[in-house]
Enzyme design. Structure first.
Site, PDB file in Angstrom:
ATOM      1  CG  PHE A 148      -1.844   1.257   1.132  1.00  0.00           C
ATOM      2  CD1 PHE A 148      -3.004   1.235   0.376  1.00  0.00           C
ATOM      3  CD2 PHE A 148      -1.512   2.430   1.786  1.00  0.00           C
ATOM      4  CE1 PHE A 148      -3.819   2.360   0.270  1.00  0.00           C
ATOM      5  CE2 PHE A 148      -2.318   3.560   1.695  1.00  0.00           C
ATOM      6  CZ  PHE A 148      -3.475   3.523   0.932  1.00  0.00           C
ATOM      7  CG  ASP A 233       5.882   3.966   1.558  1.00  0.00           C
ATOM      8  OD1 ASP A 233       5.822   4.729   2.543  1.00  0.00           O
ATOM      9  OD2 ASP A 233       4.918   3.792   0.781  1.00  0.00           O
ATOM     10  CE  LYS A 262      -0.318   6.998   6.377  1.00  0.00           C
ATOM     11  NZ  LYS A 262      -1.550   7.668   5.891  1.00  0.00           N
TER      12      LYS A 262
END
Length: 407
Positions: A148, A233, A262
């Site tokens: 993801f 990531d 984030k």
């Protein structure tokens, strides 16, 4: 003339009001949050809930951390946006601190996590053409199944989640998908056209899947030996979540490029970044990539405050220490409705006995008991509380999970 006082709408009325006007790309739990502080949120009716999701790690430092709120307020009174057409007095300091924190040379500021991934892909391809000498338009990137990395059309094109992909093609070519945690398959996929291997050190959306010891070191060795980049990531796994600043540090691995997002915005503004070696990010030249809001003064001020919170190492140590509480608590629940779990630091994927309900159903039961979590595939739920959570709050949440699964 003074407008008449209006009675605040309750949760049910507000949820119904969303239906005709909001696109249905989310299926939220039926709770309407109105205010929050630390690890707790409060709905419009005044009910309090312990937040065990923390905005998918965007709220690593809790809701409205005083240092972050103060930094935002101070910057709001001075300057919020210039665009990168001009310099601003906050960006260089932010970039210097972030590079030092991550042990890298150069920073490319962006806004969202998906933008960081897209930017990382562009940088890797440009490096492949300019430095490695891959023929034009033939660069490939190796990714892992069940990944993801975001929701843009490029990214969902190399997803293996049919819900994310179906109806959004045609997709960009140039990606090779191999099983996660399989070095042999990755080795077979890498060739002279490979610009990079792009993986999550821990797969969050897939259920907090943690690879075998040695996998990340193996990826690092493989990419170095075969002459391509290792792009990690760390948008969910980074910035303290797993007990280190970056999850790759669990294997003492240094990627060529790291993607951040984030928590970098402190739960206040969207902030992301691509950080890496100078000879890699240095392939970009003016006009080849950009962002109107990337590196804006408000984002840089908040991002700087986030980095300063992490510079002491206190949040990383806290995540590691409380991670022991989380793992021990989940181990005690194994056989009591929990059939398996994976945890690192303050992050866990918990597999519930399917006979007891789906992940969504378990999440709804926990919500009714005052604990907020999020399901993922099947009967798996994710736990990712703010790093400011206390041991007592964490133990209480695990007790609530036991109550929900055994009642």
């Amino acid at each position: 003339m003074t407008a008449p006082a209006r009675t605040p709408r309750g949760s049910a009325e507000l949820i119904r009001a969303e239906e005709p006007v909001l696109a249905h790309n989310y299926h939220p739990l039926p709770v309407v949050v109105a205010r929050a502080e630390g690890a707790w949120v409060e709905d419009v009716e005044g009910r309090r809930y312990l937040d065990m999701l923390a905005g998918y790690s965007a709220l690593n430092f809790g809701h409205r951390h005083p240092a972050l709120i103060e930094a935002a307020h101070r910057q709001l009174d001075r300057l919020t946006l210039t665009s990168r057409a001009f310099h601003n007095d906050r960006l260089a300091g932010f970039a210097e601190k972030l590079a030092a924190l991550t042990g890298t040379d150069m920073v490319l500021p962006m806004n969202t996590g998906a933008e960081a991934v897209e930017s990382g892909i562009k940088v890797a391809r440009k490096w492949a053409y300019d430095v490695k000498g891959v023929p034009a338009d033939r660069a490939t990137i190796v990714v892992a199944a069940d990944n993801f990395h975001g929701r843009t059309t490029t990214i969902v094109g190399f997803s293996t989640d049919e819900t994310a992909r179906q109806g959004f093609g045609p997709f960009a070519p140039g990606f090779r998908i191999v099983p996660y945690n399989d070095l042999a398959a990755m080795e077979a996929a890498v060739d002279e056209t490979t610009a990079a291997v792009l993986i999550e050190p821990i797969q969050g959306e897939a259920g907090v899947l943690i690879p075998d010891d040695g996998y990340l070191a193996g990826v690092r060795e493989l990419t170095r030996r075969r002459g391509c980049l290792f792009v990690a990531d760390e948008i969910q796994s980074g910035l303290g979540r797993t007990g280190h600043t970056l999850a790759v540090e669990h294997e003492s691995v240094v990627p060529d490029v790291v993607l951040l997002g984030k928590a970098l915005g402190g739960g206040i503004v969207p902030v992301s970044a691509v950080v890496g070696r100078r000879d890699v990010l240095g392939v970009l030249h003016p006009g080849e990539h950009g962002s109107t809001f990337g590196g804006n003064p408000l984002a840089a001020a908040v991002g700087t405050a986030v980095v300063e919170l992490l510079e002491t190492g206190a949040f990383q140590r806290r995540a590691a220490e409380l991670g022991t509480v989380l793992r021990e608590g989940l181990a005690a629940l194994t056989g009591k409705g929990v059939v398996g779990f994976r945890a690192r630091g303050l992050w866990a994927g918990v597999d519930v006995d399917p006979a007891l309900g789906t992940g969504r159903e378990v999440s709804e039961r926990l919500m009714r008991e005052g604990v907020l979590v999020k399901d993922t595939h099947g009967s798996t739920i994710r736990l990712a509380p703010p790093l400011t959570v206390t041991a007592e709050e964490l133990t209480g949440a695990l007790g609530t999970l036991e109550k929900v699964l055994t009642s």
